[in-house]
Design a protein around this motif. Structure first.
Motif, PDB file in Angstrom:
ATOM      1  N   ALA A 148      -0.131   7.918   1.037  1.00 43.40           N
ATOM      2  CA  ALA A 148      -0.226   9.193   0.317  1.00 43.40           C
ATOM      3  C   ALA A 148       0.360  10.334   1.143  1.00 43.40           C
ATOM      4  N   THR A 150       6.162   8.726   4.029  1.00 44.87           N
ATOM      5  CA  THR A 150       6.377   9.187   2.669  1.00 44.87           C
ATOM      6  C   THR A 150       6.590  10.694   2.681  1.00 44.87           C
ATOM      7  N   SER A 170       6.506  14.627   1.551  1.00 43.04           N
ATOM      8  CA  SER A 170       5.677  15.595   0.834  1.00 43.04           C
ATOM      9  C   SER A 170       6.618  16.567   0.164  1.00 43.04           C
ATOM     10  N   THR A 176       0.845  -1.179   0.000  1.00 36.75           N
ATOM     11  CA  THR A 176       0.000   0.000   0.000  1.00 36.75           C
ATOM     12  C   THR A 176       0.883   1.233   0.000  1.00 36.75           C
ATOM     13  N   THR A 177       0.559   2.167  -0.821  1.00 31.67           N
ATOM     14  CA  THR A 177       1.301   3.413  -0.863  1.00 31.67           C
ATOM     15  C   THR A 177       0.672   4.388   0.110  1.00 31.67           C
ATOM     16  N   THR A 192      -3.257  13.988   4.461  1.00 32.55           N
ATOM     17  CA  THR A 192      -3.105  12.843   3.573  1.00 32.55           C
ATOM     18  C   THR A 192      -4.469  12.218   3.276  1.00 32.55           C
ATOM     19  N   THR A 193      -4.587  11.611   2.122  1.00 37.29           N
ATOM     20  CA  THR A 193      -5.830  10.915   1.766  1.00 37.29           C
ATOM     21  C   THR A 193      -5.807   9.464   2.242  1.00 37.29           C
ATOM     22  N   SER A 194      -4.700   9.019   2.828  1.00 33.91           N
ATOM     23  CA  SER A 194      -4.594   7.647   3.336  1.00 33.91           C
ATOM     24  C   SER A 194      -5.274   7.556   4.690  1.00 33.91           C
ATOM     25  N   THR A 254      -0.244  17.259   1.089  1.00 40.63           N
ATOM     26  CA  THR A 254       0.029  18.159  -0.037  1.00 40.63           C
ATOM     27  C   THR A 254      -0.090  19.620   0.395  1.00 40.63           C
TER      28      THR A 254
END
Length: 135
Positions: A38, A121, A123, A35-36, A64-66, A41
C-alpha cells in the motif's frame, strides 16, 4: 563392522513451486501469494527556508497501511524534468522528510514510495516552488 547410514540432502528447484517431492517419499508444498504494497497517502510539499539564503522543502505524508513495509524511497524532479532517486527513509512509521539540497526560486515535484525489499509502490506526487529570498 557395523554400517553407518549416510544422510544426504539436495536442493532441487522445481518449475512448479506449489509441489516439490522429497527423496524419501514425503512431499512438501508451498503457496505463493502476491501482496500489494500500500502506498503512503496525502503527500504534501511545503517550501521554506533553512537559514540565510538556504531553501528547503518539507515533505509530509500518511504512513502506509502495509505492516511489512520497511520504509520509503523519495524521488524528486526539478521543474518538468524526470524524477530521480533522492533518499531512502525508515522505519515505515516515518511520515516526513526535509530536502535541503534545493535552490531558491525553483519548482520541485516529489514522489514517495513505500518500500519492502525490492518491492515499492508509488504514491501521489506533490510540488513546491521555493521562494526568491530566504532571510
Amino acid at each position: 563392522m557395523r554400517a553407518v547410514p549416510v544422510l544426504t540432502a539436495a536442493l532441487v528447484l522445481v518449475a512448479n513451486p506449489a509441489l516439490a517431492t522429497l527423496g524419501d517419499g514425503a512431499t512438501a508444498s508451498a503457496a505463493f501469494t502476491t501482496t500489494t504494497l500500500a502506498a503512503p497517502t496525502g503527500l504534501t510539499a511545503t517550501a521554506g527556508c533553512a537559514g540565510l539564503a538556504a531553501a528547503k522543502v518539507t515533505l509530509g505524508w500518511t504512513a502506509t497501511t502495509s505492516a511489512f513495509a520497511t520504509g520509503y524511497d523519495v524521488y524528486r524532479a526539478v521543474g518538468g524534468g524526470a524524477s530521480t532517486f533522492l533518499a531512502s527513509v525508515s522505519p515505515r512509521t516515518t511520515v516526513a522528510y526535509v530536502d535541503t539540497a534545493v535552490s531558491l526560486l525553483t519548482q520541485y515535484t516529489y514522489t514517495v514510495r513505500a518500500r519492502f525489499a525490492a518491492w515499492s509502490t508509488a504514491s501521489g506526487t506533490a510540488s513546491a516552488t521555493t521562494g526568491a529570498v530566504c532571510l
